[in-house]
Design an enzyme around this catalytic site. Structure first.
Site, PDB file in Angstrom:
ATOM      1  CE1 TYR A 238      27.735  68.335  26.079  1.00  0.00           C
ATOM      2  CE2 TYR A 238      25.532  69.218  25.702  1.00  0.00           C
ATOM      3  CZ  TYR A 238      26.672  68.577  25.227  1.00  0.00           C
ATOM      4  OH  TYR A 238      26.733  68.172  23.914  1.00  0.00           O
TER       5      TYR A 238
ATOM      6  CB  CYS B 230      13.923  69.745   9.879  1.00  0.00           C
ATOM      7  SG  CYS B 230      14.877  68.561  10.871  1.00  0.00           S
TER       8      CYS B 230
ATOM      9  CD  GLU C 170      19.880  69.026  25.465  1.00  0.00           C
ATOM     10  OE1 GLU C 170      18.781  68.801  24.941  1.00  0.00           O
ATOM     11  OE2 GLU C 170      20.086  70.054  26.145  1.00  0.00           O
TER      12      GLU C 170
ATOM     13  CB  CYS D  63      17.471  62.301   8.091  1.00  0.00           C
ATOM     14  SG  CYS D  63      18.497  63.680   7.496  1.00  0.00           S
TER      15      CYS D  63
ATOM     16  CG  MET E 295      22.565  74.442  15.209  1.00  0.00           C
ATOM     17  SD  MET E 295      21.491  73.754  13.940  1.00  0.00           S
ATOM     18  CE  MET E 295      20.857  75.296  13.218  1.00  0.00           C
TER      19      MET E 295
ATOM     20  NE  ARG F 150      18.973  72.702  25.183  1.00  0.00           N
ATOM     21  CZ  ARG F 150      17.871  72.514  24.461  1.00  0.00           C
ATOM     22  NH1 ARG F 150      17.027  73.524  24.285  1.00  0.00           N
ATOM     23  NH2 ARG F 150      17.607  71.344  23.915  1.00  0.00           N
TER      24      ARG F 150
ATOM     25  CG  HIS G 216      24.605  64.026  24.047  1.00  0.00           C
ATOM     26  ND1 HIS G 216      23.800  64.381  22.998  1.00  0.00           N
ATOM     27  CD2 HIS G 216      25.191  65.175  24.471  1.00  0.00           C
ATOM     28  CE1 HIS G 216      23.886  65.686  22.792  1.00  0.00           C
ATOM     29  NE2 HIS G 216      24.716  66.190  23.674  1.00  0.00           N
TER      30      HIS G 216
ATOM     31  NE  ARG H 191      17.345  67.943  14.611  1.00  0.00           N
ATOM     32  CZ  ARG H 191      16.738  66.763  14.632  1.00  0.00           C
ATOM     33  NH1 ARG H 191      17.274  65.734  14.012  1.00  0.00           N
ATOM     34  NH2 ARG H 191      15.597  66.614  15.275  1.00  0.00           N
TER      35      ARG H 191
ATOM     36  CD1 TRP I 194      21.606  55.659  19.033  1.00  0.00           C
ATOM     37  CD2 TRP I 194      19.963  54.962  20.367  1.00  0.00           C
ATOM     38  NE1 TRP I 194      20.971  56.769  19.523  1.00  0.00           N
ATOM     39  CE2 TRP I 194      19.959  56.382  20.350  1.00  0.00           C
ATOM     40  CE3 TRP I 194      19.018  54.305  21.143  1.00  0.00           C
ATOM     41  CZ2 TRP I 194      19.038  57.133  21.061  1.00  0.00           C
ATOM     42  CZ3 TRP I 194      18.098  55.053  21.863  1.00  0.00           C
ATOM     43  CH2 TRP I 194      18.112  56.456  21.822  1.00  0.00           C
TER      44      TRP I 194
ATOM     45  CD  GLN J 102      20.955  60.030   5.907  1.00  0.00           C
ATOM     46  OE1 GLN J 102      21.667  60.184   4.929  1.00  0.00           O
ATOM     47  NE2 GLN J 102      19.811  59.367   5.850  1.00  0.00           N
TER      48      GLN J 102
END
Length: 669
Positions: free
Chosen positions: A178, A346, A176, A349, A34, A226, A264, A323, A575, A351
């Site tokens: 990319y 975790c 993801e 969220c 990350m 990955r 994404h 996360r 969303w 945020q």
């Protein structure tokens, strides 16, 4: 706590040793990649080193860094670029820091492709084909054969540099959405040359990257790929092609496959709270059946009892959540010790982590439930030089964090709460469908209060005289619902959101919600979902071959003052909330100016004219205001710190409240 502890005692699969190529690992808990928003900045390097070093002390078997771009075109703001000598030199500091405490670390090799932003990289982004990105709203330049050859060599060179400066492994980012994932997918690859068209053509660049890396680093250096297990994009790579791709990667020399989920820009939630724990592990499990190298999973693997079962049942060989390591730097250490009760879980969220990476300029990544994350250098958790008597008033999330932090710093803490339960706004939030993870945070704080010997006084409102005996008082009484000046607001069928979420009133059948911010949307989702039987009941009916259980005839209408709704919800989650509301049939009336509440309706106006919304219940979700407190009177006697919504209700969210509480408590000395 007892049930959780028993589950953890039985969790043994995660503690088994394992191998990724030549790399021997003591257990199955890795730390996934990350970005921290600290990369690429000289003055943040020590902070980044300390962040990884603390996770190495937390016994991560292998840490994977945030991506380092193999070329400038594949980068972004706050990203190291492996073609720059000064960046490679900076990156060398990370394995030194991790090895110093006995950890292992791998470098992720990265290329954004069409997700790059021209303003950040200083040139037009490149991609397999010139297809605009919904994320950046830019159209990339289609790569030439020379571009492709240079990119393959750049991946190989990056791997060679990673090995030279001390990384224990590398991970190739091919998921993801990319660059390498873009080549594999027919959605973004419309080429007609050797790198497009057929499936073999679309996967060619990935296979060439792996082989080029293997030629540079030798046969024994661990290489992880990955790959995307499921793009969640219409007309993209098929499940059959995904299996073939995994097998081709193994044949090319990959030592392990880390399975990513979604792009994404896909419209399927993959990392939000609404995704069940371990919800995509079956995708990785299907791939694992067709390869002989280890398969790694990551999405929504935040608790040991779920992860352990997936490994034991053969879905995964390793887990590599990201996360959860923000929420708790000792994620693996606590799991391996059987300390499930002490795990700061975790709550997905987003945020303070993912949402911080989606704004411009980027904000440093941290964690709502662990505001030290990413800032360990700034906030070392050591005892204060003097112990003080500290009172905390209010046991919502801010008050709980303040009490825990003050006690960790060695102070004598008393926590006051006027209600009969801890948790405040989090206790209400936990009732929302897909948000029950908030209860984990209340559970964690409760456990820490007990371990730190914090005195908790429930159903108690302290007097000024009582609080005057303390050295410091932290006021964290939070917020109360704002009652707007609308004629009819005192009618008996008009209630506020707290009354609904606390179960103080019975829910109506024709509901109008005044306010379309985060709370209004959450309440609408709860009530619309509540029309239907619980999933366990539906499953029982299906199993017994009974007709589907009937739903309650409930209508939910949300009234928004502006032409938008969901304001205040983070970009990575808004969303999803709106999509759920649409799925549940929630009606939203925008640009609604409320004029009056009558016994049968809400009367107002929109740009199209007068509107009457029939309602047998009206719920006020029109914002919040600070709860009343006595800070000014008390300040004459002791040092007072007002935090969270009690300090400023405008724009308040849990991340801000908890951070303010942490900082106020930390600074007491």
């Amino acid at each position: 706590m007892r049930v959780i502890d028993e589950l953890q005692v039985k969790s043994r699969a995660l503690s088994l040793s394992g191998r990724i190529g030549s790399l021997e690992l003591p257990h199955r808990i890795l730390m996934g990649s990350m970005h921290m928003g600290l990369e690429g900045q000289k003055d943040k390097l020590e902070q980044l080193c300390d962040f990884y070093q603390e996770r190495a002390r937390g016994q991560a078997a292998l840490i994977i860094t945030g991506g380092a771009a193999v070329t400038p075109a594949g980068g972004a703001d706050n990203m190291y670029v492996l073609s720059r000598d000064e960046d490679v030199e900076a990156l060398a500091a990370l394995p030194r820091a991790v090895h110093e405490v006995g950890g292992k670390i791998g470098l992720q090799l990265f290329h954004s492709g069409r997700y790059a932003v021209s303003e950040e990289i200083g040139e037009q982004p490149v991609a397999p084909s010139a297809i605009a990105s919904r994320i950046t709203r830019e159209t990339p330049r289609a790569m030439t054969l020379e571009d492709i050859e240079e990119t393959v060599l750049a991946f190989a060179s990056g791997a060679e540099k990673a090995k030279r400066v001390g990384y224990d492994a590398i991970e190739i980012m091919g998921s993801e959405g990319y660059l390498l994932n873009q080549f594999l997918s027919p959605v973004t690859n419309h080429r007609e040359d050797a790198y497009g068209g057929s499936f073999e053509g679309r996967m060619r660049i990935s296979i060439e990257v792996v082989r080029a890396i293997r030629d540079r680093v030798g046969p024994d250096y661990p290489v992880i790929f990955r790959m995307s297990g499921f793009d969640c994009m219409p007309n993209s790579t098929t499940p059959e092609e995904t299996i073939l791709f995994a097998q081709a990667l193994e044949e090319a020399g990959v030592d392990a496959l880390n399975i990513g989920i979604g792009w994404h820009e896909s419209r399927v939630p993959t990392v939000q709270q609404v995704v069940p724990r371990g919800g995509f592990a079956a995708v990785a499990g299907a791939i694992r059946q067709h390869v002989s190298i280890p398969v790694i999973g990551a999405n929504r693997l935040n608790v040991p009892e779920v992860a352990d079962e997936l490994i034991a049942d053969g879905y995964l060989d390793f887990i590599a959540p990201a996360r959860p390591w923000l929420a708790d730097a000792e994620f693996a250490k606590k799991i391996l010790a059987g300390d499930r009760a002490g795990l700061n879980v975790c709550i997905a969220c987003n945020q303070s982590c993912l949402d911080h990476t989606l704004v411009r300029p980027h904000l440093p990544v941290s964690c709502l439930v662990n505001p030290r994350a990413g800032q360990e250098t700034l906030w070392p958790m050591v005892k204060s030089h003097a112990s003080r008597k500290v009172a905390v008033v209010g046991a919502g999330p801010a008050g709980l964090q303040a009490a825990v932090t003050a006690a960790q710093r060695g102070h004598d803490v008393v926590l006051y709460e006027r209600e009969s339960e801890l948790g405040g706004q989090f206790r209400m939030a936990g009732r929302i469908p897909g948000k029950d993870e908030f209860y984990e945070t209340i559970r964690y704080y409760t456990e820490m209060l007990e371990r730190l010997s914090v005195v908790v006084k429930m159903q108690t409102e302290p007097t000024i005289e009582e609080l005057s005996s303390f050295h410091h008082v932290i006021i964290a009484q939070g917020v109360v619902p704002r009652i707007p000046e609308i004629p009819g607001r005192d009618l008996p069928h008009v209630v506020n959101y707290a009354q609904i979420l606390n179960g103080e009133v019975q829910v109506g059948n024709q509901i109008a919600i005044i306010g379309a911010g985060g709370i209004g949307c959450d309440v609408a989702t709860l009530l619309a979902e509540g029309r239907h039987a619980k999933p366990a009941v539906e499953s029982f009916f299906r199993g017994q071959q009974l007709p589907e259980p009937p739903s309650i005839p409930r209508e939910v209408t949300v009234l928004a003052r502006s032409n938008r709704y969901g304001n205040g919800i983070g970009r990575s989650t808004r969303w999803v909330v709106k999509q759920e509301m649409q799925r549940l049939g929630v009606r939203v009336v925008m640009e609604f100016q409320c004029r009056e509440i009558t016994p049968e309706a809400v009367v107002g106006e929109t740009p199209e004219g007068a509107v009457v919304i029939p309602a047998d219940q009206v719920i006020l979700c029109a914002g919040q205001e600070s709860a009343s407190h006595f800070a000014e009177q008390l300040a004459e006697r002791v040092q007072v710190h007002v935090v969270g919504g009690a300090r400023e209700s405008k724009g308040i969210n849990a991340a801000r409240a908890i951070r303010e509480a942490f900082e106020a408590a930390y600074q007491i000395s």
